[in-house]
Enzyme design. Structure first.
Site: not given
Ligand code: NAD
Ligand code: DAU
Length: 331
Positions: A35, A54, A117-119, A144, A148, A184, A265
């Site tokens: 994606t 997929d 995720t913690d969310e 989201y 999850k 972020f 926000d």
């Molecule tokens: P990301 O968005 O960077 O990557 C997601 C990947 O999944 C991409 O490579 C995308 O192409 C692939 N994908 C999406 N839809 C798909 C589908 N239908 N089939 C096959 N592949 C598909 O996400 P990330 O930040 O690397 O997060 C990875 C996992 O970790 C997720 O499950 C997310 O919920 C979890 N997670 C993320 C965070 C965070 O801070 N980023 C924290 C806790 C948990």
């Molecule tokens: O807590 C785990 C989660 O963390 C994961 O499950 C999600 O996949 C991951 O995207 C992340 O979610 P958040 O919504 O917390 O992350 P994001 O990076 O979007 O934003 C982090 C914080 O920063 C949030 O409070 C929103 C704020 N923010 C975000 C952006 C993009 C800003 O203040 N400015 C910004 O430009």
């Protein structure tokens, strides 16, 4: 366990995981839809078997699952802001995709690890000193996090009803190399590198419990090797006292930049996440490595900033499109 199916292995955390797993001698098969968030370049130079596809594709998922010892399921739509614009792909990938993988793992009796995720636990008030534990009730706020949470419930039901050999990990906010510029920390770093002003949502008092992606992935390997089947493990690095405002100010300080802008926000913005990872630490002996000074992030952020400075060709193609989209939302 020697051969792993890593879904979402071309995304941020999944690609870092694939690199780590291969460096530890594991065989890695990646299934990724590529994606907007997936990038084949994230796996450049890594010896993996790559399949573009997929996780909702039953036939493909079945074909790949029957060849491996374990599935490590990272694939997801992962960005909260996007889930507010269009929740549909979140339901499809995060819920139906997880269901499809669970059925294949059940069919072939394959070990399953679900990345969550913690969310799913919702948020805490800013002045609430509690941390989420594995028994905290689920209370997701966004499309989201609701999808999850739904996927976690499916995994638990497959354990209980069908005896699936599965574990779940719920991790806090990750940062590090290969993270999409919509998120972020990379957004602010690349804003500064392109002469844009860093953007803070609302007051910036929200708290995220930041963890370096390598610490997350080491925890996942630990759970795969030693985790008790049917259990959930929280992953966090005890950074639950650092506000978004403090993070943006630290990035500015480390990059020699001045000033940031408050923008619209996020609707329904979660206030505070805080993880209690005692179970993982005490039962399985995991410890985070990036834990320096009072913010716990200086060293990890320095490394991450250096990576974005050195890899402009990786992130620049997505930068303008991402910022155009944010501008439409007043962010
Ligand atoms: P990301 O968005 O960077 O990557 C997601 C990947 O999944 C991409 O490579 C995308 O192409 C692939 N994908 C999406 N839809 C798909 C589908 N239908 N089939 C096959 N592949 C598909 O996400 P990330 O930040 O690397 O997060 C990875 C996992 O970790 C997720 O499950 C997310 O919920 C979890 N997670 C993320 C965070 C965070 O801070 N980023 C924290 C806790 C948990
Ligand atoms: O807590 C785990 C989660 O963390 C994961 O499950 C999600 O996949 C991951 O995207 C992340 O979610 P958040 O919504 O917390 O992350 P994001 O990076 O979007 O934003 C982090 C914080 O920063 C949030 O409070 C929103 C704020 N923010 C975000 C952006 C993009 C800003 O203040 N400015 C910004 O430009």
């Amino acid at each position: 366990m020697t051969r792993l199916l890593v879904t979402g292995g071309a995304g941020f955390i999944g690609a870092n995981f694939a690199r780590l797993a291969v460096s530890r001698g594991l065989e890695v098969v990646v299934l990724d839809k590529l994606t907007y968030a997936g990038n084949r370049k994230n796996l450049a130079g890594v010896d993996v078997e790559f399949h573009e596809g997929d996780v909702c594709d039953e036939a493909l998922v079945d074909k790949l699952t029957r060849t491996v010892d374990a599935v490590v399921h990272f694939a997801a739509e992962s960005h909260n802001d996007n889930s507010l614009d269009d929740p549909r792909p979140f339901v499809d990938t995060n819920v139906t995709g997880t269901f499809t993988l669970l059925e294949a793992a059940r069919q072939h009796d394959v070990r399953f690890h679900h990345i969550s995720t913690d969310e799913v636990y919702g948020d805490l008030a800013l002045d609430d000193p509690q941390r989420f534990t594995e028994t905290t009730a689920y209370r997701p706020s966004s499309p989201y996090s609701a999808t999850k949470a739904g996927s976690d419930h499916l995994v638990r039901a497959w354990v209980r009803s069908f005896g699936l050999r599965a574990t779940i990990s719920n991790c806090s906010n990750n940062y590090g190399p290969y993270q999409h510029v919509e998120k972020f920390i990379p957004r602010q770093i690349t804003n500064i590198l392109t002469g844009r002003t860093p953007k803070l949502y609302g007051t910036g008092e929200q708290v995220r419990d930041w963890i370096h992606v390598d610490d997350h992935n080491e925890a996942v390997l630990t759970i795969l090797a030693k985790g008790r089947l049917g259990e959930t493990y929280n992953i966090g690095a005890d950074n639950d006292h650092v506000s978004n405002k403090q993070v943006i100010e630290l990035i500015c300080e480390l990059m020699g930049a001045e000033g940031y802008e408050h923008v619209a926000d996020r609707p329904g913005h979660d206030q505070r996440y805080a993880m209690n990872s005692t179970k993982l630490r005490e039962e399985l002996g995991w410890r985070p490595r990036y834990t320096d000074n009072h913010t716990g992030m200086r060293q990890g952020l320095q490394q991450t900033i250096a990576w974005y400075r050195d890899n402009e060709s990786w992130w620049l193609p997505a930068k303008k499109r991402t910022e155009d989209h944010y501008r439409e939302r007043g962010q």
